[in-house]
Design an enzyme around this catalytic site. Structure first.
Site, PDB file in Angstrom:
ATOM      1  N   LYS A   1      11.746   2.897  15.250  1.00 41.86           N
ATOM      2  CA  LYS A   1      12.049   1.759  16.121  1.00 41.86           C
ATOM      3  C   LYS A   1      13.354   2.036  16.855  1.00 41.86           C
ATOM      4  N   LEU A   2      13.589   1.319  17.952  1.00 41.24           N
ATOM      5  CA  LEU A   2      14.697   1.679  18.851  1.00 41.24           C
ATOM      6  C   LEU A   2      16.041   1.902  18.133  1.00 41.24           C
TER       7      LEU A   2
ATOM      8  N   LYS B   1       0.821  -1.217   0.000  1.00 41.56           N
ATOM      9  CA  LYS B   1       0.000   0.000   0.000  1.00 41.56           C
ATOM     10  C   LYS B   1       0.855   1.267   0.000  1.00 41.56           C
TER      11      LYS B   1
ATOM     12  N   TYR C   1      -0.921  -3.453  18.963  1.00 43.14           N
ATOM     13  CA  TYR C   1      -0.144  -4.100  17.885  1.00 43.14           C
ATOM     14  C   TYR C   1      -0.024  -5.605  18.130  1.00 43.14           C
TER      15      TYR C   1
ATOM     16  N   LYS D   1      -1.601  -8.865  16.086  1.00 44.80           N
ATOM     17  CA  LYS D   1      -0.806  -9.940  15.489  1.00 44.80           C
ATOM     18  C   LYS D   1      -1.257 -11.299  16.040  1.00 44.80           C
TER      19      LYS D   1
ATOM     20  N   THR E   1       5.258 -12.351  15.173  1.00 45.37           N
ATOM     21  CA  THR E   1       6.220 -11.752  16.091  1.00 45.37           C
ATOM     22  C   THR E   1       6.254 -12.454  17.446  1.00 45.37           C
ATOM     23  N   ASP E   2       7.392 -12.339  18.121  1.00 48.46           N
ATOM     24  CA  ASP E   2       7.491 -12.889  19.482  1.00 48.46           C
ATOM     25  C   ASP E   2       6.647 -12.094  20.476  1.00 48.46           C
ATOM     26  N   GLU E   3       6.190 -10.897  20.072  1.00 51.42           N
ATOM     27  CA  GLU E   3       5.401 -10.074  21.006  1.00 51.42           C
ATOM     28  C   GLU E   3       4.078 -10.737  21.381  1.00 51.42           C
TER      29      GLU E   3
ATOM     30  N   ILE F   1      -3.982  -4.710   1.197  1.00 54.47           N
ATOM     31  CA  ILE F   1      -4.317  -6.130   1.406  1.00 54.47           C
ATOM     32  C   ILE F   1      -5.776  -6.301   1.834  1.00 54.47           C
TER      33      ILE F   1
ATOM     34  N   PRO G   1       3.077   2.961  27.804  1.00 52.82           N
ATOM     35  CA  PRO G   1       2.035   2.255  28.560  1.00 52.82           C
ATOM     36  C   PRO G   1       2.009   0.761  28.201  1.00 52.82           C
ATOM     37  N   GLY G   2       1.815  -0.075  29.198  1.00 56.86           N
ATOM     38  CA  GLY G   2       1.722  -1.531  28.950  1.00 56.86           C
ATOM     39  C   GLY G   2       3.030  -2.134  28.451  1.00 56.86           C
ATOM     40  N   HIS G   3       4.140  -1.469  28.737  1.00 52.69           N
ATOM     41  CA  HIS G   3       5.440  -1.865  28.181  1.00 52.69           C
ATOM     42  C   HIS G   3       5.863  -3.264  28.647  1.00 52.69           C
TER      43      HIS G   3
ATOM     44  N   ALA H   1      -1.661  -7.545  20.117  1.00 49.13           N
ATOM     45  CA  ALA H   1      -2.970  -8.222  20.138  1.00 49.13           C
ATOM     46  C   ALA H   1      -3.470  -8.446  18.713  1.00 49.13           C
TER      47      ALA H   1
HETATM   48  P1  NAD Z   1       7.331  -2.057   8.160  1.00 43.05           P
HETATM   49  O1  NAD Z   1       6.427  -1.202   8.959  1.00 43.05           O
HETATM   50  O2  NAD Z   1       8.722  -1.613   7.900  1.00 43.05           O
HETATM   51  O3  NAD Z   1       6.675  -2.331   6.722  1.00 43.05           O
HETATM   52  C1  NAD Z   1       5.331  -2.664   6.566  1.00 43.05           C
HETATM   53  C2  NAD Z   1       5.023  -2.674   5.066  1.00 43.05           C
HETATM   54  O4  NAD Z   1       3.648  -3.065   4.910  1.00 43.05           O
HETATM   55  C3  NAD Z   1       5.173  -1.312   4.404  1.00 43.05           C
HETATM   56  O5  NAD Z   1       5.800  -1.449   3.154  1.00 43.05           O
HETATM   57  C4  NAD Z   1       3.742  -0.835   4.232  1.00 43.05           C
HETATM   58  O6  NAD Z   1       3.556   0.057   3.141  1.00 43.05           O
HETATM   59  C5  NAD Z   1       3.007  -2.152   4.032  1.00 43.05           C
HETATM   60  N1  NAD Z   1       1.582  -2.084   4.407  1.00 43.05           N
HETATM   61  C6  NAD Z   1       1.059  -1.605   5.561  1.00 43.05           C
HETATM   62  N2  NAD Z   1      -0.284  -1.687   5.542  1.00 43.05           N
HETATM   63  C7  NAD Z   1      -0.611  -2.259   4.346  1.00 43.05           C
HETATM   64  C8  NAD Z   1      -1.831  -2.630   3.744  1.00 43.05           C
HETATM   65  N3  NAD Z   1      -3.010  -2.423   4.343  1.00 43.05           N
HETATM   66  N4  NAD Z   1      -1.796  -3.212   2.522  1.00 43.05           N
HETATM   67  C9  NAD Z   1      -0.612  -3.416   1.878  1.00 43.05           C
HETATM   68  N5  NAD Z   1       0.568  -3.068   2.404  1.00 43.05           N
HETATM   69  C10 NAD Z   1       0.580  -2.506   3.615  1.00 43.05           C
HETATM   70  O7  NAD Z   1       7.304  -3.472   8.861  1.00 43.05           O
HETATM   71  P2  NAD Z   1       8.489  -4.500   9.118  1.00 43.05           P
HETATM   72  O8  NAD Z   1       9.240  -4.089  10.324  1.00 43.05           O
HETATM   73  O9  NAD Z   1       9.196  -4.745   7.849  1.00 43.05           O
HETATM   74  O10 NAD Z   1       7.634  -5.802   9.531  1.00 43.05           O
HETATM   75  C11 NAD Z   1       7.161  -6.701   8.537  1.00 43.05           C
HETATM   76  C12 NAD Z   1       6.387  -7.809   9.211  1.00 43.05           C
HETATM   77  O11 NAD Z   1       7.226  -8.494  10.141  1.00 43.05           O
HETATM   78  C13 NAD Z   1       5.173  -7.337  10.015  1.00 43.05           C
HETATM   79  O12 NAD Z   1       4.131  -8.256   9.825  1.00 43.05           O
HETATM   80  C14 NAD Z   1       5.656  -7.359  11.468  1.00 43.05           C
HETATM   81  O13 NAD Z   1       4.579  -7.592  12.332  1.00 43.05           O
HETATM   82  C15 NAD Z   1       6.610  -8.527  11.425  1.00 43.05           C
HETATM   83  N6  NAD Z   1       7.703  -8.477  12.407  1.00 43.05           N
HETATM   84  C16 NAD Z   1       8.493  -7.360  12.512  1.00 43.05           C
HETATM   85  C17 NAD Z   1       9.559  -7.365  13.422  1.00 43.05           C
HETATM   86  C18 NAD Z   1      10.466  -6.174  13.563  1.00 43.05           C
HETATM   87  O14 NAD Z   1      11.319  -6.177  14.468  1.00 43.05           O
HETATM   88  N7  NAD Z   1      10.358  -5.148  12.738  1.00 43.05           N
HETATM   89  C19 NAD Z   1       9.809  -8.509  14.201  1.00 43.05           C
HETATM   90  C20 NAD Z   1       8.967  -9.619  14.084  1.00 43.05           C
HETATM   91  C21 NAD Z   1       7.933  -9.594  13.162  1.00 43.05           C
HETATM   92  O1  DAU Z   2       9.668  -8.245  19.171  1.00 42.46           O
HETATM   93  C1  DAU Z   2       9.322  -8.079  17.814  1.00 42.46           C
HETATM   94  C2  DAU Z   2       8.722  -6.716  17.632  1.00 42.46           C
HETATM   95  O2  DAU Z   2       9.799  -5.797  17.761  1.00 42.46           O
HETATM   96  C3  DAU Z   2       8.029  -6.523  16.289  1.00 42.46           C
HETATM   97  O3  DAU Z   2       6.916  -7.366  16.224  1.00 42.46           O
HETATM   98  C4  DAU Z   2       7.588  -5.083  16.095  1.00 42.46           C
HETATM   99  O4  DAU Z   2       7.073  -4.907  14.790  1.00 42.46           O
HETATM  100  C5  DAU Z   2       8.770  -4.181  16.294  1.00 42.46           C
HETATM  101  O5  DAU Z   2       8.352  -2.837  16.230  1.00 42.46           O
HETATM  102  C6  DAU Z   2       9.446  -4.459  17.621  1.00 42.46           C
HETATM  103  O6  DAU Z   2       8.620  -4.043  18.737  1.00 42.46           O
HETATM  104  P1  DAU Z   2       9.261  -3.326  20.037  1.00 42.46           P
HETATM  105  O7  DAU Z   2       8.216  -2.561  20.716  1.00 42.46           O
HETATM  106  O8  DAU Z   2      10.055  -4.296  20.829  1.00 42.46           O
HETATM  107  O9  DAU Z   2      10.292  -2.382  19.253  1.00 42.46           O
HETATM  108  P2  DAU Z   2      10.708  -0.856  19.435  1.00 42.46           P
HETATM  109  O10 DAU Z   2      11.896  -0.662  18.545  1.00 42.46           O
HETATM  110  O11 DAU Z   2       9.563   0.067  19.293  1.00 42.46           O
HETATM  111  O12 DAU Z   2      11.202  -0.813  20.949  1.00 42.46           O
HETATM  112  C7  DAU Z   2      12.245  -1.661  21.389  1.00 42.46           C
HETATM  113  C8  DAU Z   2      12.459  -1.359  22.865  1.00 42.46           C
HETATM  114  O13 DAU Z   2      13.019  -0.037  22.977  1.00 42.46           O
HETATM  115  C9  DAU Z   2      11.185  -1.341  23.684  1.00 42.46           C
HETATM  116  O14 DAU Z   2      11.463  -1.853  24.968  1.00 42.46           O
HETATM  117  C10 DAU Z   2      10.820   0.140  23.775  1.00 42.46           C
HETATM  118  C11 DAU Z   2      12.183   0.816  23.765  1.00 42.46           C
HETATM  119  N1  DAU Z   2      12.231   2.170  23.157  1.00 42.46           N
HETATM  120  C12 DAU Z   2      11.733   2.319  21.900  1.00 42.46           C
HETATM  121  C13 DAU Z   2      11.760   3.550  21.297  1.00 42.46           C
HETATM  122  C14 DAU Z   2      11.202   3.736  19.911  1.00 42.46           C
HETATM  123  C15 DAU Z   2      12.816   3.220  23.845  1.00 42.46           C
HETATM  124  O15 DAU Z   2      13.292   3.061  24.984  1.00 42.46           O
HETATM  125  N2  DAU Z   2      12.841   4.448  23.231  1.00 42.46           N
HETATM  126  C16 DAU Z   2      12.324   4.668  22.001  1.00 42.46           C
HETATM  127  O16 DAU Z   2      12.362   5.825  21.522  1.00 42.46           O
END
Ligand code: NAD
Ligand code: DAU
Length: 343
Positions: A188-189, A33, A149, A153, A124-126, A59, A273-275, A151
């Protein structure tokens, strides 16, 4: 082999597509998208490849998804598309439920109607929620998501599994830990800390910074998905972890050290929240069944990632203009910055 990939312009999806085009002879259609997180720059090296095609769309668009499945007749679908950021899901849960739950449902329905031979649902492991040390979640661990998020997934995982149990749709689910690497949106972090550090901006650490995440280099994740696509058993779930658990504060300190910046840039801000306090994953099943293992050590992967962000400051600047500014102001409002919560 023809593959339909959803969300291939995002961080992990684009790494997967680059790998699939480089290392296989498959044809790949990417349904994306192009939300704020979708970035065609991530696909520059394959955009003109004869085996690659982009379809811009949602999608959740039933007619489009049906026409792709019935017209393209893919052999398999790898479903990455999602609203993937926890903080955004707290600020605004509606798009998260719409894409992650309803969108996945639309894909599953079309897959069922068209008798798709393989549906890899990327999760995801979340979904396992926060774990007390020293516990690790294997695939039979109960689901206990905390954020909108996670929930959403968990809901889509259960829907996907129900299509296997009810209609025999050949679904395989992967659950990965926190990914890092090039091309990750700087919300993301790790990419946020790198981008801020390189510009000498403050690094916002939530709460006491002692929350633990397991870090997985994005290419290790993509190789795990390729293994699951080829060898995963229908109806099964496979965890994909990095086997490198670290408290956030240690990650932030490593970023600063590698970037050559002072720890005085760290700011402790109000917690999410809910961290969830701690995620920990066992990938024993994937390793045993396919021989996969994560090969990138964290220090090398982090140095490589910082080098990529350093070399791609124009990419960061483009991504950080526009919508990103509004998000950043909302998520990191001044009240949040005032809280000092050192461990
Ligand atoms: P991202 O946010 O970087 O990318 C998401 C992609 O999906 C983007 O290209 C966006 O345009 C597309 N998208 C969003 N809504 C859409 C829709 N309605 N229709 C079509 N396309 C759409 O995400 P990511 O970090 O690459 O994560 C990819 C997948 O892996 C996700 O399902 C996420 O839950 C999972 N995942 C991510 C992590 C992580 O650490 N980033 C870890 C475990 C699992
Ligand atoms: O565990 C897999 C998940 O990891 C994926 O499913 C998600 O898509 C992905 O976003 C990620 O989720 P987290 O919430 O773990 O990732 P995030 O990078 O947002 O945060 C990682 C940790 O860092 C978390 O404990 C929150 C903290 N954080 C995050 C940000 C953005 C900070 O302390 N400061 C920040 O500014």
């Amino acid at each position: 082999m023809k593959l339909l990939v959803t969300g291939g312009a995002g961080f992990i999806g684009s790494a997967f597509l680059r790998m699939a085009i480089a290392e296989t002879d498959w044809r790949v259609v990417n349904l994306d998208k192009l939300t704020y997180a979708g970035n065609l720059e991530n696909l520059a090296e394959i955009e003109r490849h004869e085996r690659y095609r982009l379809v811009e769309g949602d999608i959740g668009d039933e007619a489009l998804v049906e026409s792709l499945l019935s017209g393209e007749k893919p052999d398999a679908l790898v479903h990455f598309a999602a609203e993937s950021h926890v903080d955004r899901s707290i600020l605004s849960p509606e798009p998260v439920v719409r894409t992650n739950v309803n969108g996945t449902f639309t894909l599953l329905e079309a897959a069922r109607r068209n008798r798709l031979a393989r549906f890899v649902h990327v999760s995801t492991d979340e979904v396992y929620g926060s774990l007390e040390a020293p516990r690790e979640a294997d695939e039979s661990f109960p689901l206990n998501p905390s954020s909108p998020y996670s929930a959403s997934k968990a809901a889509s995982d259960l829907l996907a599994r129900s299509y296997f149990l009810t209609w025999g749709l050949p679904v395989v689910i992967t659950r990965a830990s926190n990914n890092y690497g090039p091309c990750q949106f700087p919300e993301k972090l790790i990419p946020l800390m790198i981008a801020n550090a390189l510009e000498d901006r403050p690094l916002p650490v939530y709460g006491d910074g002692m929350q633990v995440r397991d870090w997985l280099y994005v290419e290790d994740h993509c190789r795990g998905i390729l293994e699951v696509l080829r060898k995963g058993r229908e109806g099964e779930i496979y965890n994909i972890g990095g086997n490198r658990s670290l408290p956030n504060l240690e990650v932030v300190r490593q970023v600063l050290a590698l970037a050559g910046k002072p720890e005085s840039l760290i700011r402790y801000v109000t917690d999410r929240p809910g961290h969830d306090r701690r995620y920990a994953l066992s990938s024993e099943k994937l390793m045993r069944e396919t021989g996969w293992r994560p090969v990138m050590d964290f220090e090398t992967g982090l140095a490589r990632t910082i080098a990529w962000y350093r070399a791609n400051s124009a990419w960061v600047a483009r991504v950080r203009s526009g919508e990103y500014r509004a998000y950043y102001e909302k998520n990191y409002d001044p009240a949040r910055w005032c809280a000092e919560r050192r461990p």
